[in-house]
Scaffold this motif. Structure first.
Motif, PDB file in Angstrom:
ATOM      1  N   GLN A  33       0.833  -1.198   0.000  1.00  0.00           N
ATOM      2  CA  GLN A  33       0.000   0.000   0.000  1.00  0.00           C
ATOM      3  C   GLN A  33       0.870   1.251   0.000  1.00  0.00           C
ATOM      4  OE1 GLN A  33      -1.868  -1.842   3.243  1.00  0.00           O
ATOM      5  NE2 GLN A  33      -3.912  -1.933   2.323  1.00  0.00           N
ATOM      6  N   HIS A  35       1.354   4.779   0.945  1.00  0.00           N
ATOM      7  CA  HIS A  35       0.751   5.513   2.051  1.00  0.00           C
ATOM      8  C   HIS A  35       1.336   6.922   2.122  1.00  0.00           C
ATOM      9  CE1 HIS A  35      -0.318   5.389   6.646  1.00  0.00           C
ATOM     10  NE2 HIS A  35      -0.923   6.354   5.990  1.00  0.00           N
ATOM     11  N   HIS A  85      -8.073   0.766   1.220  1.00  0.00           N
ATOM     12  CA  HIS A  85      -7.541   1.953   0.551  1.00  0.00           C
ATOM     13  C   HIS A  85      -8.505   3.083   0.868  1.00  0.00           C
ATOM     14  CE1 HIS A  85     -10.552   1.708  -2.731  1.00  0.00           C
ATOM     15  NE2 HIS A  85     -10.491   0.418  -2.441  1.00  0.00           N
ATOM     16  N   THR A  87      -8.835   7.169   2.688  1.00  0.00           N
ATOM     17  CA  THR A  87      -8.206   8.245   3.446  1.00  0.00           C
ATOM     18  C   THR A  87      -8.373   8.012   4.943  1.00  0.00           C
ATOM     19  OG1 THR A  87      -8.640   9.764   1.639  1.00  0.00           O
ATOM     20  CG2 THR A  87      -8.152  10.756   3.768  1.00  0.00           C
ATOM     21  N   SER A  97      -3.511   9.420   2.649  1.00  0.00           N
ATOM     22  CA  SER A  97      -4.167   8.516   1.693  1.00  0.00           C
ATOM     23  C   SER A  97      -3.428   7.185   1.581  1.00  0.00           C
ATOM     24  CB  SER A  97      -4.279   9.184   0.324  1.00  0.00           C
ATOM     25  OG  SER A  97      -3.011   9.217  -0.278  1.00  0.00           O
ATOM     26  N   LYS A  99      -3.237   3.871  -1.016  1.00  0.00           N
ATOM     27  CA  LYS A  99      -3.604   3.291  -2.313  1.00  0.00           C
ATOM     28  C   LYS A  99      -2.944   1.928  -2.454  1.00  0.00           C
ATOM     29  CE  LYS A  99      -2.244   6.608  -5.196  1.00  0.00           C
ATOM     30  NZ  LYS A  99      -2.019   7.476  -6.370  1.00  0.00           N
ATOM     31  N   TRP A 101      -0.793  -0.442  -4.226  1.00  0.00           N
ATOM     32  CA  TRP A 101       0.265  -0.296  -5.229  1.00  0.00           C
ATOM     33  C   TRP A 101       0.519  -1.627  -5.931  1.00  0.00           C
ATOM     34  CZ3 TRP A 101       5.404  -2.149  -5.623  1.00  0.00           C
ATOM     35  CH2 TRP A 101       6.244  -1.438  -6.500  1.00  0.00           C
TER      36      TRP A 101
END
Ligand code: MN
Length: 148
Positions: A33, A35, A85, A87, A97, A99, A101
């Motif tokens: 992730q 971050h 994922h 916020t 945030s 996401k 990856w």
């Protein structure tokens, strides 16, 4: 309880992050992730023992062999975190945030207190990797050159 530290760091009523629940599944998944917290880093997580063993990698896990990256071990995360994922609101632990990856599966080759060797099968990360502890919470993650 293995997720005690996860729970202690957070006010779970104020963040969309998953609850601190140990969940054994027969799967061996991994996630990375991205971050964007106070400092950008990548969280590398392996599904083991009903939790996600987790490391924060400031420069991200290497895609190629020949590069070693610092990976700081952090608290175990719940398995449900693997799909997380979104916020984390301001004022909360790890605000920023998150996401996905990369994600995929892994096959564990070796595991000791100070070393993990595994095969990753993801979109960006593929092949044989190792995590080696060199001091307390500090590990190195690298892709190993493979013949086998
Ligand atoms: Mn993080």
């Amino acid at each position: 309880m293995t997720l005690e530290s996860y729970e202690k760091k957070r006010n779970l009523s104020r963040t969309p992050e998953p609850s601190a629940k140990v969940k054994k599944t027969p799967r061996q998944r991994f996630v990375v992730q991205e971050h964007r917290a106070t400092r950008l880093h990548w969280d590398f997580r392996l599904e083991l023992d009903g939790v996600l063993k987790s490391w924060a990698v400031p420069k991200g896990p290497p895609v190629e062999s020949g590069i070693r990256r610092l990976a700081v071990q952090v608290e175990d995360h719940p398995v449900d975190y693997i799909t997380f994922h979104g916020t984390i609101p301001k004022g909360n632990y790890g605000a920023g945030s998150v996401k996905i990856w990369d994600k995929g599966t892994f096959r564990l080759k070796t595991r000791t207190d100070d070393m993990y060797e595994f095969w990753l099968k993801g979109k960006r990360l593929n092949g044989r990797y190792a995590l080696v502890r060199f001091k307390e919470k500090n590990w190195l993650i690298f892709k190993t050159k493979t013949q086998d």
